[in-house]
Write a protein that holds these residues in place. Structure first.
Motif, PDB file in Angstrom:
ATOM      1  N   ALA A 208      32.565 -31.606 -10.605  1.00 31.84           N
ATOM      2  CA  ALA A 208      33.131 -31.051 -11.836  1.00 31.84           C
ATOM      3  C   ALA A 208      33.030 -32.068 -12.966  1.00 31.84           C
ATOM      4  CB  ALA A 208      34.580 -30.633 -11.614  1.00 31.84           C
TER       5      ALA A 208
ATOM      6  N   PHE B 276      35.103 -27.816 -17.384  1.00 32.93           N
ATOM      7  CA  PHE B 276      34.792 -28.598 -16.183  1.00 32.93           C
ATOM      8  C   PHE B 276      35.838 -29.690 -15.958  1.00 32.93           C
ATOM      9  CE2 PHE B 276      30.466 -27.160 -17.500  1.00 32.93           C
ATOM     10  CZ  PHE B 276      30.185 -26.399 -16.367  1.00 32.93           C
TER      11      PHE B 276
ATOM     12  N   LEU C 137      38.961 -28.367 -14.262  1.00 30.68           N
ATOM     13  CA  LEU C 137      38.822 -28.269 -12.808  1.00 30.68           C
ATOM     14  C   LEU C 137      38.922 -29.637 -12.156  1.00 30.68           C
ATOM     15  CD1 LEU C 137      38.182 -26.766 -10.195  1.00 30.68           C
ATOM     16  CD2 LEU C 137      35.743 -26.933 -10.783  1.00 30.68           C
ATOM     17  N   HIS C 138      38.281 -30.624 -12.746  1.00 32.25           N
ATOM     18  CA  HIS C 138      38.322 -31.973 -12.185  1.00 32.25           C
ATOM     19  C   HIS C 138      39.760 -32.492 -12.098  1.00 32.25           C
ATOM     20  CE1 HIS C 138      37.487 -36.236 -11.542  1.00 32.25           C
ATOM     21  NE2 HIS C 138      38.319 -36.482 -12.529  1.00 32.25           N
TER      22      HIS C 138
END
Length: 241
Positions: A97, A154, A157-158
């Protein structure tokens, strides 16, 4: 390079934290300060004039972005190996991610370079007027700004995955992990706000609160790595508990 060989060591954790703090410093300069000095909202001609007048600062912003990308690669890789004993799958997903985020950030640099080229070179788009060239430069900078909306998804999500790994690792205060998970929503909401609902005041306030939480959590995480350097060989044991 021995300091990068043992993910369970204190020195390894300290270097990971230094890279993370470096991202915050150079990122704050390139993402916040430089645009505030260069970009004039809804006035492409004035923005191009600022790029010409403050070329050194504009180029420093691009250089800082490159440093951020390099530090991101190092931090991402080191975090992956640090948290792999907790969950190899989730640690790898978190790394992927963040790598996706870094890929978008790298591509965004072309837009800054294109705007710089239009501002300084008379050998491109020679059949366009100065105003038209300025408008294209402004479009490139807007596309760069839109790239932020993409990489934030992204990064959301990380941070959710990283927060979970922090909680499970038992090497950090759990409040940092919960702060990362909760605050991560600020990045997602910021993208939704900027892209789809720029007039939603409640959404704007909510994302601001969450972004404040995640900023404190990320800085706290980095400082914990640097100051406390939680290097312990029992990380894997804690993950199995």
């Amino acid at each position: 390079m021995q300091r990068f060989s043992d993910p369970a060591s204190s020195e390894y954790a300290r270097w990971a934290g230094l890279f993370y703090l470096g991202i915050a410093v150079f990122g704050g300069f390139s993402i916040a300060y430089v645009p505030s000095q260069i970009v004039v909202a809804a006035d492409a001609a004035a923005t191009v004039a600022n790029i010409r007048a403050r070329t050194g600062l504009y180029h420093l912003g691009i250089a800082a972005d490159l440093v951020v990308v390099i530090f991101e690669i190092m931090a991402m890789t080191m975090l992956y190996f640090m948290f792999r004993p907790v969950s190899a799958t989730l640690s790898f997903a978190a790394a992927m991610a963040r790598l996706s985020m870094v890929s978008v950030m790298s591509a965004m640099l072309f837009f800054h370079a294109g705007a710089d080229l239009l501002a300084h070179s008379n050998d491109v788009m020679i059949h366009f007027s100065a105003d038209q060239r300025a408008d294209v430069a402004g479009l490139l900078l807007e596309m760069h700004r839109a790239g932020v909306w993409i990489w934030q998804v992204f990064f959301f999500l990380h941070l959710v995955l990283l927060g979970y790994l922090v909680i499970r690792s038992e090497r950090f205060p759990k409040i940092i992990g919960y702060g990362l998970i909760l605050g991560a929503g600020g990045y997602l909401l910021d993208s939704v706000y900027a892209f789809a609902f720029p007039d939603a005041s409640l959404l704007a306030m909510t994302r601001a609160v969450l972004l404040a939480i995640v900023t404190l959590s990320e800085v706290g995480f980095a400082l914990w790595l640097v100051v406390r350097a939680p290097g312990t060989k029992t990380a894997a044991v804690g993950a199995m508990a």
